[in-house]
Design a protein around this motif. Structure first.
Motif, PDB file in Angstrom:
ATOM      1  N   ARG A  72       6.275  -4.596   2.802  1.00  0.00           N
ATOM      2  CA  ARG A  72       6.234  -5.896   3.480  1.00  0.00           C
ATOM      3  C   ARG A  72       6.944  -5.834   4.833  1.00  0.00           C
ATOM      4  O   ARG A  72       6.548  -6.510   5.781  1.00  0.00           O
ATOM      5  N   ALA A  73       7.985  -5.006   4.916  1.00  0.00           N
ATOM      6  CA  ALA A  73       8.736  -4.888   6.166  1.00  0.00           C
ATOM      7  C   ALA A  73       7.874  -4.295   7.286  1.00  0.00           C
ATOM      8  O   ALA A  73       8.131  -4.538   8.459  1.00  0.00           O
ATOM      9  N   LEU A  74       6.833  -3.568   6.927  1.00  0.00           N
ATOM     10  CA  LEU A  74       5.968  -2.940   7.930  1.00  0.00           C
ATOM     11  C   LEU A  74       4.761  -3.808   8.305  1.00  0.00           C
ATOM     12  O   LEU A  74       3.999  -3.449   9.195  1.00  0.00           O
ATOM     13  N   LEU A  75       4.606  -4.942   7.636  1.00  0.00           N
ATOM     14  CA  LEU A  75       3.430  -5.794   7.866  1.00  0.00           C
ATOM     15  C   LEU A  75       3.332  -6.356   9.283  1.00  0.00           C
ATOM     16  O   LEU A  75       2.224  -6.508   9.802  1.00  0.00           O
ATOM     17  N   ASP A  76       4.448  -6.670   9.899  1.00  0.00           N
ATOM     18  CA  ASP A  76       4.380  -7.235  11.253  1.00  0.00           C
ATOM     19  C   ASP A  76       3.727  -6.254  12.226  1.00  0.00           C
ATOM     20  O   ASP A  76       2.949  -6.650  13.085  1.00  0.00           O
ATOM     21  N   GLU A  77       4.050  -5.000  12.079  1.00  0.00           N
ATOM     22  CA  GLU A  77       3.490  -3.984  12.971  1.00  0.00           C
ATOM     23  C   GLU A  77       2.105  -3.536  12.533  1.00  0.00           C
ATOM     24  O   GLU A  77       1.271  -3.188  13.355  1.00  0.00           O
ATOM     25  N   PHE A  78       1.880  -3.525  11.229  1.00  0.00           N
ATOM     26  CA  PHE A  78       0.617  -3.043  10.667  1.00  0.00           C
ATOM     27  C   PHE A  78       0.044  -4.108   9.727  1.00  0.00           C
ATOM     28  O   PHE A  78       0.111  -3.965   8.505  1.00  0.00           O
ATOM     29  N   PRO A  79      -0.539  -5.171  10.268  1.00  0.00           N
ATOM     30  CA  PRO A  79      -1.011  -6.276   9.418  1.00  0.00           C
ATOM     31  C   PRO A  79      -2.092  -5.864   8.433  1.00  0.00           C
ATOM     32  O   PRO A  79      -2.259  -6.495   7.385  1.00  0.00           O
ATOM     33  N   TRP A  80      -2.807  -4.782   8.705  1.00  0.00           N
ATOM     34  CA  TRP A  80      -3.868  -4.319   7.808  1.00  0.00           C
ATOM     35  C   TRP A  80      -3.306  -3.794   6.487  1.00  0.00           C
ATOM     36  O   TRP A  80      -4.057  -3.621   5.522  1.00  0.00           O
ATOM     37  N   VAL A  81      -2.014  -3.550   6.404  1.00  0.00           N
ATOM     38  CA  VAL A  81      -1.398  -3.098   5.148  1.00  0.00           C
ATOM     39  C   VAL A  81      -1.613  -4.141   4.054  1.00  0.00           C
ATOM     40  O   VAL A  81      -1.743  -3.816   2.879  1.00  0.00           O
ATOM     41  N   GLN A  91       2.995   3.116  -1.199  1.00  0.00           N
ATOM     42  CA  GLN A  91       2.785   4.511  -0.825  1.00  0.00           C
ATOM     43  C   GLN A  91       2.689   4.656   0.691  1.00  0.00           C
ATOM     44  O   GLN A  91       3.182   5.623   1.264  1.00  0.00           O
ATOM     45  N   PHE A  92       2.074   3.679   1.364  1.00  0.00           N
ATOM     46  CA  PHE A  92       2.018   3.704   2.827  1.00  0.00           C
ATOM     47  C   PHE A  92       3.424   3.704   3.415  1.00  0.00           C
ATOM     48  O   PHE A  92       3.722   4.481   4.330  1.00  0.00           O
ATOM     49  N   ALA A  93       4.305   2.839   2.886  1.00  0.00           N
ATOM     50  CA  ALA A  93       5.675   2.766   3.405  1.00  0.00           C
ATOM     51  C   ALA A  93       6.375   4.114   3.259  1.00  0.00           C
ATOM     52  O   ALA A  93       7.050   4.582   4.184  1.00  0.00           O
ATOM     53  N   ILE A 116      -0.943   7.124  10.191  1.00  0.00           N
ATOM     54  CA  ILE A 116      -1.343   5.732  10.428  1.00  0.00           C
ATOM     55  C   ILE A 116      -2.859   5.617  10.484  1.00  0.00           C
ATOM     56  O   ILE A 116      -3.445   4.699   9.899  1.00  0.00           O
ATOM     57  N   ARG A 117      -3.522   6.543  11.158  1.00  0.00           N
ATOM     58  CA  ARG A 117      -4.986   6.516  11.250  1.00  0.00           C
ATOM     59  C   ARG A 117      -5.618   6.618   9.864  1.00  0.00           C
ATOM     60  O   ARG A 117      -6.564   5.893   9.547  1.00  0.00           O
ATOM     61  N   GLU A 118      -5.097   7.501   9.023  1.00  0.00           N
ATOM     62  CA  GLU A 118      -5.658   7.667   7.675  1.00  0.00           C
ATOM     63  C   GLU A 118      -5.460   6.417   6.830  1.00  0.00           C
ATOM     64  O   GLU A 118      -6.373   5.978   6.122  1.00  0.00           O
ATOM     65  N   TRP A 119      -4.272   5.816   6.890  1.00  0.00           N
ATOM     66  CA  TRP A 119      -4.034   4.612   6.105  1.00  0.00           C
ATOM     67  C   TRP A 119      -4.841   3.420   6.636  1.00  0.00           C
ATOM     68  O   TRP A 119      -5.313   2.591   5.861  1.00  0.00           O
ATOM     69  N   ARG A 120      -5.012   3.338   7.965  1.00  0.00           N
ATOM     70  CA  ARG A 120      -5.843   2.258   8.525  1.00  0.00           C
ATOM     71  C   ARG A 120      -7.281   2.414   8.033  1.00  0.00           C
ATOM     72  O   ARG A 120      -7.936   1.425   7.680  1.00  0.00           O
ATOM     73  N   SER A 121      -7.774   3.649   7.968  1.00  0.00           N
ATOM     74  CA  SER A 121      -9.121   3.899   7.443  1.00  0.00           C
ATOM     75  C   SER A 121      -9.225   3.483   5.980  1.00  0.00           C
ATOM     76  O   SER A 121     -10.237   2.921   5.553  1.00  0.00           O
TER      77      SER A 121
END
Length: 152
Positions: A72-81, A91-93, A116-121
């Protein structure tokens, strides 16, 4: 702050450009290629050391948080999470923290970029229920030869 000069200025007055580099980073613009960035070696090493320290601190902070909270802490930067299933968010974190530290220690940020590219995919797949269903299998038969990445 980055001072910008043209390539011809570096050729004409290298000592002047070196003096600018003593004050801060200098971007040298070229017509026939990518710009160059001049950084004094002592400032470069200090930045690298700082990146490694920050990466270690981030890894430790994320490791001490509950996995769901770390994601959740990474959601602001990576909303697609938010599209990922909860277990994959955690696992992404973890992967993000490890890739960040590896990139900082290697001085190669492509490691973090690839993660990041792999997780965004992966998030794109989860965002499309039809595609996610097709990729979830099961698969019957042979789908034929897979082209090399350069042939796509």
């Amino acid at each position: 702050m980055v001072t910008e000069v043209q390539w011809h200025e570096l050729q004409r007055d290298p000592k002047g450009v070196a003096a600018l580099a003593d004050e801060g980073d200098v971007r040298v613009r070229r017509r026939d290629g990518a710009s160059l960035l001049l950084i004094r070696e002592d400032r470069s090493q200090s930045a690298a050391d700082g990146a490694v320290t920050a990466a270690r601190a981030l890894r430790n902070v994320l490791a001490h948080l509950p996995r769901e909270l770390a994601a959740r802490a990474l959601l602001d930067e990576f909303p697609w999470v938010d599209v990922l299933p909860v277990e994959e968010q955690a696992q992404f974190a973890l992967d993000f923290a490890r890739a960040f530290q590896a990139s900082a220690e290697l001085g190669q940020w492509s490691v973090l970029d690839q993660t990041i590219r792999e997780w965004r995919s992966t998030a794109i797949i989860h965002a499309d229920p039809e595609l996610a269903g097709k990729l979830a299998g099961p698969f019957d038969g042979d789908f034929g030869p897979v082209p090399a990445p350069t042939e796509v």
